[in-house]
Design an enzyme around this catalytic site. Structure first.
Site, short mmCIF file in Angstrom:
data_model
loop_
_atom_site.label_atom_id
_atom_site.label_comp_id
_atom_site.label_asym_id
_atom_site.label_seq_id
_atom_site.Cartn_x
_atom_site.Cartn_y
_atom_site.Cartn_z
N LYS A 67 -59.15 -45.95 -43.83
CA LYS A 67 -58.10 -46.42 -42.92
C LYS A 67 -57.88 -45.31 -41.91
CE LYS A 67 -53.47 -46.61 -43.59
NZ LYS A 67 -52.12 -47.17 -43.93
N ASN A 159 -27.85 -46.47 -44.43
CA ASN A 159 -28.74 -45.90 -43.41
C ASN A 159 -27.92 -44.98 -42.53
OD1 ASN A 159 -31.44 -45.78 -42.25
ND2 ASN A 159 -30.51 -46.68 -40.43
N MET A 219 -40.26 -43.22 -51.32
CA MET A 219 -41.40 -43.74 -50.58
C MET A 219 -41.57 -43.11 -49.20
SD MET A 219 -42.53 -45.70 -52.86
CE MET A 219 -43.91 -46.30 -51.91
N GLY A 220 -40.58 -42.37 -48.72
CA GLY A 220 -40.64 -41.87 -47.34
C GLY A 220 -41.45 -40.60 -47.18
P1 NAD Z 1 -38.97 -45.89 -39.15
O1 NAD Z 1 -39.18 -44.84 -38.11
O2 NAD Z 1 -38.98 -47.31 -38.75
O3 NAD Z 1 -37.56 -45.63 -39.88
C1 NAD Z 1 -37.17 -44.32 -40.24
C2 NAD Z 1 -36.00 -44.38 -41.19
O4 NAD Z 1 -35.67 -43.03 -41.57
C3 NAD Z 1 -34.74 -44.97 -40.55
O5 NAD Z 1 -34.01 -45.65 -41.56
C4 NAD Z 1 -33.96 -43.72 -40.13
O6 NAD Z 1 -32.57 -43.95 -40.06
C5 NAD Z 1 -34.29 -42.80 -41.29
N1 NAD Z 1 -34.12 -41.37 -40.97
C6 NAD Z 1 -34.88 -40.63 -40.11
N2 NAD Z 1 -34.43 -39.36 -40.10
C7 NAD Z 1 -33.39 -39.31 -40.96
C8 NAD Z 1 -32.51 -38.28 -41.38
N3 NAD Z 1 -32.63 -37.03 -40.92
N4 NAD Z 1 -31.55 -38.59 -42.26
C9 NAD Z 1 -31.42 -39.85 -42.75
N5 NAD Z 1 -32.23 -40.86 -42.41
C10 NAD Z 1 -33.20 -40.59 -41.52
O7 NAD Z 1 -40.04 -45.59 -40.29
P2 NAD Z 1 -40.61 -46.59 -41.40
O8 NAD Z 1 -41.83 -47.24 -40.90
O9 NAD Z 1 -39.52 -47.40 -41.95
O10 NAD Z 1 -41.09 -45.53 -42.50
C11 NAD Z 1 -40.13 -44.74 -43.17
C12 NAD Z 1 -40.84 -43.51 -43.74
O11 NAD Z 1 -41.77 -43.91 -44.72
C13 NAD Z 1 -41.63 -42.72 -42.70
O12 NAD Z 1 -41.33 -41.35 -42.88
C14 NAD Z 1 -43.07 -43.02 -43.02
O13 NAD Z 1 -43.92 -41.95 -42.71
C15 NAD Z 1 -43.00 -43.24 -44.51
N6 NAD Z 1 -44.06 -44.09 -45.03
C16 NAD Z 1 -44.56 -43.79 -46.23
C17 NAD Z 1 -45.56 -44.56 -46.78
C18 NAD Z 1 -46.07 -44.27 -48.16
O14 NAD Z 1 -47.06 -44.87 -48.57
N7 NAD Z 1 -45.44 -43.44 -48.90
C19 NAD Z 1 -46.07 -45.66 -46.05
C20 NAD Z 1 -45.50 -45.98 -44.83
C21 NAD Z 1 -44.49 -45.19 -44.33
#
Ligand code: NAD
Length: 321
Positions: A67, A159, A219-220
């Site tokens: 990917k 959030n 997950m983030g």
């Molecule tokens: P997005 O940009 O649409 O949303 C980001 C989220 O993080 C929002 O809810 C925002 O309010 C919150 N946020 C950002 N900074 C913050 C802070 N300092 N304090 C509190 N909240 C904060 O992103 P998304 O597509 O929803 O993805 C979310 C996260 O998951 C990303 O970091 C992405 O890299 C990660 N991700 C992980 C996987 C995995 O397999 N583990 C897969 C996809 C995405």
């Protein structure tokens, strides 16, 4: 070669398909039958973009591929998704390309499937309230997939910017589940299962907030420096992951490992629990954490299903190079 468009992936792969594919590849990884290759992720010095590859090979399913994609922060202003990716599957016998698969919807599905699979195998059977921390693009996918794993009656969510919680509220309403916006103390007090899905670089949940018996799917955190929960939570929990090396290096576990609070060897592959090689009997007060770092084999597993389904549905396009 086959081309499976984003639309064809949406039309042909469901949440149950994605969860089954991810569950099975986690088990294959734990058994040593499937391997992720080293991840490449680079700032390209253009458009503020992060670009990279995740690849691997599943010997059982004969799924070989990559990917490729990343994060383009300016895309939203152009009406595009910031995360962009494409999967290329190869014939493992010849190296010839087999299929090019749209990877955007697929990434959302496979990420949601990972936390859902962790709930399936680790959360209390009687879990009734689901907590979601984060409300970005990915959050409604995590919510919908989680709702299929237990008889959740309520969703509580937090959030940083509460106005973004509308999509989550709509997803809960669609599933007929009560939804409430709460502060983080209330969320931890009420939720039996918590999914964190933010791009945060500091802990959003502290150890004193977490109740015994909670399952947390982090997950983030998929990059060095990111963080969603207090490392002390991990120190006191039973910790599981998709891939141990990645959890210790770039996942939520990175901080607890660096601070010597947990040893990488103490992090368990959830695939072992799926295969029953490491039966997990939850004690009443145990806190479980799943560190979902996101591995290439998840993408390839769901892409393989997308190809099968799209071919069956007649939505795969044949092309030659
Ligand atoms: P997005 O940009 O649409 O949303 C980001 C989220 O993080 C929002 O809810 C925002 O309010 C919150 N946020 C950002 N900074 C913050 C802070 N300092 N304090 C509190 N909240 C904060 O992103 P998304 O597509 O929803 O993805 C979310 C996260 O998951 C990303 O970091 C992405 O890299 C990660 N991700 C992980 C996987 C995995 O397999 N583990 C897969 C996809 C995405």
């Amino acid at each position: 070669m086959l081309i499976i468009s984003e639309q064809a992936v949406r039309d042909s792969v469901g949440r149950a398909d994605a969860a089954a594919a991810v569950e099975s590849v986690f088990a294959a990884m734990a058994a040593g039958d499937a391997r992720n290759f080293p991840v490449v992720r680079e700032a390209i010095g253009h458009a503020d973009a992060l670009y990279g590859f995740k690849s691997g090979f599943d010997r059982g399913e004969l799924t070989l591929g990559v990917k490729s994609g990343g994060y383009w922060p300016g895309n939203a202003a152009r009406g595009l998704t910031n995360h962009q990716s494409t999967v290329l599957l190869f014939d493992p016998d010849t190296g010839q390309p087999r299929a090019l698969v749209g990877g955007n919807y697929l990434t959302a599905l496979r990420t949601a499937a990972a936390s859902a699979v962790s709930i399936r195998h680790l959360a209390r059977p009687d879990a009734a309230t689901l907590g979601i921390v984060g409300a970005g693009h990915q959050a409604p996918f995590q919510l919908r997939a989680a709702l299929e794993e237990r008889r959740f009656q309520r969703v509580v969510a937090w959030n940083r910017s509460p106005e973004r919680l509308n999509d989550l509220a709509a997803a809960a309403a669609e599933a007929g589940v009560a939804f409430e916006t709460v502060d983080r103390d209330t969320l931890c007090r009420q939720a039996d299962v918590i999914i964190t899905i933010t791009s945060c670089f500091e802990p959003l949940l502290s150890a004193r907030q977490i109740r015994p018996g909670t399952h947390i799917a982090c997950m983030g955190t998929d990059t060095a420096g990111k963080q969603e929960i207090d490392p002390a939570i991990l120190a006191a929990a039973e910790v599981f992951t998709d891939e141990v090396a990645q959890a210790a290096g770039i996942g939520e576990c990175q901080h607890a490992v660096a601070q010597g609070l947990i040893a990488a060897e103490a992090i368990r592959p959830v695939g072992d629990v799926i295969r029953n090689a490491d039966t997990f009997a939850r004690a009443a007060g145990t806190v479980t954490v799943f560190d979902g770092t996101g591995v290439g084999l998840q993408d390839l597993a769901v892409a393989r299903v997308a190809v099968e389904r799209a071919v069956a549905a007649g939505s795969a396009v044949e092309a030659s190079l």
